[in-house]
Design a protein around this motif. Structure first.
Motif, PDB file in Angstrom:
ATOM      1  N   ALA A  23     -45.549 -37.466 -10.797  1.00 27.25           N
ATOM      2  CA  ALA A  23     -45.515 -36.346  -9.845  1.00 27.25           C
ATOM      3  C   ALA A  23     -44.226 -36.322  -9.045  1.00 27.25           C
ATOM      4  N   ARG A  24     -43.663 -37.493  -8.778  1.00 26.58           N
ATOM      5  CA  ARG A  24     -42.427 -37.584  -7.997  1.00 26.58           C
ATOM      6  C   ARG A  24     -41.181 -37.567  -8.864  1.00 26.58           C
ATOM      7  N   SER A  25     -41.332 -37.428 -10.163  1.00 30.18           N
ATOM      8  CA  SER A  25     -40.187 -37.538 -11.068  1.00 30.18           C
ATOM      9  C   SER A  25     -39.301 -36.294 -11.092  1.00 30.18           C
ATOM     10  N   HIS A  26     -39.852 -35.150 -10.634  1.00 26.87           N
ATOM     11  CA  HIS A  26     -39.089 -33.899 -10.637  1.00 26.87           C
ATOM     12  C   HIS A  26     -39.572 -33.039  -9.468  1.00 26.87           C
ATOM     13  N   PRO A  27     -38.666 -32.327  -8.803  1.00 26.01           N
ATOM     14  CA  PRO A  27     -39.062 -31.520  -7.644  1.00 26.01           C
ATOM     15  C   PRO A  27     -40.191 -30.532  -7.914  1.00 26.01           C
ATOM     16  N   ILE A  28     -40.183 -29.875  -9.072  1.00 25.89           N
ATOM     17  CA  ILE A  28     -41.236 -28.899  -9.381  1.00 25.89           C
ATOM     18  C   ILE A  28     -42.587 -29.593  -9.483  1.00 25.89           C
ATOM     19  N   LEU A  29     -42.622 -30.742 -10.167  1.00 31.28           N
ATOM     20  CA  LEU A  29     -43.861 -31.502 -10.283  1.00 31.28           C
ATOM     21  C   LEU A  29     -44.328 -31.984  -8.910  1.00 31.28           C
ATOM     22  N   TYR A  30     -43.387 -32.380  -8.081  1.00 28.44           N
ATOM     23  CA  TYR A  30     -43.718 -32.880  -6.749  1.00 28.44           C
ATOM     24  C   TYR A  30     -44.322 -31.777  -5.887  1.00 28.44           C
ATOM     25  N   ILE A  31     -43.713 -30.605  -5.874  1.00 28.35           N
ATOM     26  CA  ILE A  31     -44.211 -29.488  -5.067  1.00 28.35           C
ATOM     27  C   ILE A  31     -45.601 -29.082  -5.541  1.00 28.35           C
ATOM     28  N   PHE A  32     -45.795 -29.019  -6.857  1.00 23.37           N
ATOM     29  CA  PHE A  32     -47.095 -28.637  -7.413  1.00 23.37           C
ATOM     30  C   PHE A  32     -48.166 -29.682  -7.075  1.00 23.37           C
ATOM     31  N   SER A  33     -47.833 -30.963  -7.254  1.00 28.04           N
ATOM     32  CA  SER A  33     -48.810 -32.025  -6.999  1.00 28.04           C
ATOM     33  C   SER A  33     -49.166 -32.102  -5.520  1.00 28.04           C
ATOM     34  N   ARG A  34     -48.204 -31.832  -4.648  1.00 32.70           N
ATOM     35  CA  ARG A  34     -48.484 -31.836  -3.208  1.00 32.70           C
ATOM     36  C   ARG A  34     -49.423 -30.689  -2.846  1.00 32.70           C
TER      37      ARG A  34
END
Length: 243
Positions: A23-34
Motif C-alpha cells: 500500500a505504501r509502495s506507490h502514492p496512488i496505492l497509498y491514497i486509495f488504501s488510506r
C-alpha cells in the motif's frame, strides 16, 4: 504513563505488514488504501494496546496531528469519547475533520510548538494527470529524514518531489476540559510539542501516545522528571511493557 507506538512504516505484522508495504509502495496505492482504511476503521496495529487500558469514564482526547481524522475514528470505536480536541495545521485536512461524525469535536487549524512561529516543513508531492497530490501524512520537519522515508516506502515510484510549505505554529492552546489522552503524530516535532503542553501534562497526567521515536530518549528524560514511565505495546506478546 508515557506510551510509545512503533515506527511509522512498521505499524503491522505478518501478512498485514506485507499488505501495508504494498500500500505504501506507490502514492496512488497509498491514497486509495488510506481511503479504504478510514471507511472500515482500520488503524495501526500498535494502537491495539489501548485494549489493555481500562477507562471507567468518558475519555477526553487531544489529537495533535489529527490529519483527516482516521485516528479519531479509531479512538471513537475503541472507547467512550467525551471531548475531542483536534489539532491539524493543514487547511485541507482541517476541512475533512469537520465532516467527522464525532460528538463534542473542537478543531484547531494550527500546529503546536514550544514557541510561536511560522515553520518550514517538507511534504512529498506526486503529479497525476497534471494534478499535484500532496501526501500530507508524510509531512516532516527534517527534509533529509523525509527523503529516506520516501525512498524506503514508495519504492515503486521515482517521480515524487519534496516541496517546502509553511505551517503556523502556536505555543499555547486553550482547552476548557481535562485531557485524558494526548496522541502525538507530527513526524519528529513531538518533543517541542510536549514542552509546549507542560502545564496541561502536569495538571492532568494524561496518557501520552507518541508515534515517532526519533527523540524518544529526550522525551523520556523530560517526562520522567514529572512522574511518567515510558512504555510500549509489544505487538507479538499483545501486552504493554516497560521501555
Amino acid at each position: 504513563m508515557h506510551y510509545e507506538t512503533d515506527y511509522v512504516d512498521k505499524s503491522q505484522t505478518g501478512f498485514l505488514f506485507f499488505l501495508e508495504r504494498i500500500a505504501r509502495s506507490h502514492p496512488i496505492l497509498y491514497i486509495f488504501s488510506r481511503f479504504i482504511a478510514k471507511k472500515i476503521n482500520f488503524f495501526e496495529k500498535e494502537f491495539d494496546g489501548l485494549n489493555n487500558i481500562n477507562f471507567k469514564k468518558k475519555v477526553n482526547l487531544l489529537d495533535i496531528g489529527a490529519s483527516d481524522g482516521v485516528s479519531i475514528n479509531f479512538f471513537n470505536s475503541k472507547m467512550n469519547l467525551g471531548n475531542v480536541i483536534a489539532v491539524e495545521p493543514t487547511k485541507d485536512y482541517a476541512k475533512k475533520l469537520k465532516k467527522l461524525e464525532v460528538d463534542n469535536l473542537k478543531i484547531h487549524n494550527f500546529g503546536l510548538s514550544n514557541k510561536n512561529e511560522k515553520k518550514a516543513v517538507y511534504v512529498p508531492e506526486y503529479t497525476l494527470f497534471k494534478k499535484k497530490l500532496r501526501l500530507i501524512p508524510y509531512t516532516f520537519y527534517d527534509k533529509e529524514h523525509l527523503e529516506k522515508v520516501v525512498k524506503k516506502n514508495f519504492f515503486l515510484c521515482k517521480s515524487i518531489k519534496i516541496v517546502k510549505i509553511y505551517l503556523n505554529l502556536k505555543k499555547k492552546i486553550k482547552i476548557n476540559s481535562s485531557v485524558d489522552i494526548i496522541k502525538l503524530d507530527v513526524n519528529g516535532y513531538e518533543f517541542e510539542i510536549i514542552k509546549s503542553l507542560n502545564k496541561i501534562i502536569k495538571k492532568n497526567k494524561p496518557i501520552i501516545l507518541v508515534e515517532e521515536l526519533k527523540k524518544i530518549h529526550s522525551i523520556n528524560i523530560y517526562l520522567k522528571k514529572i512522574g511518567y514511565k515510558c512504555m510500549f505495546y509489544n505487538i507479538d506478546k499483545k501486552k504493554i511493557e516497560v521501555f
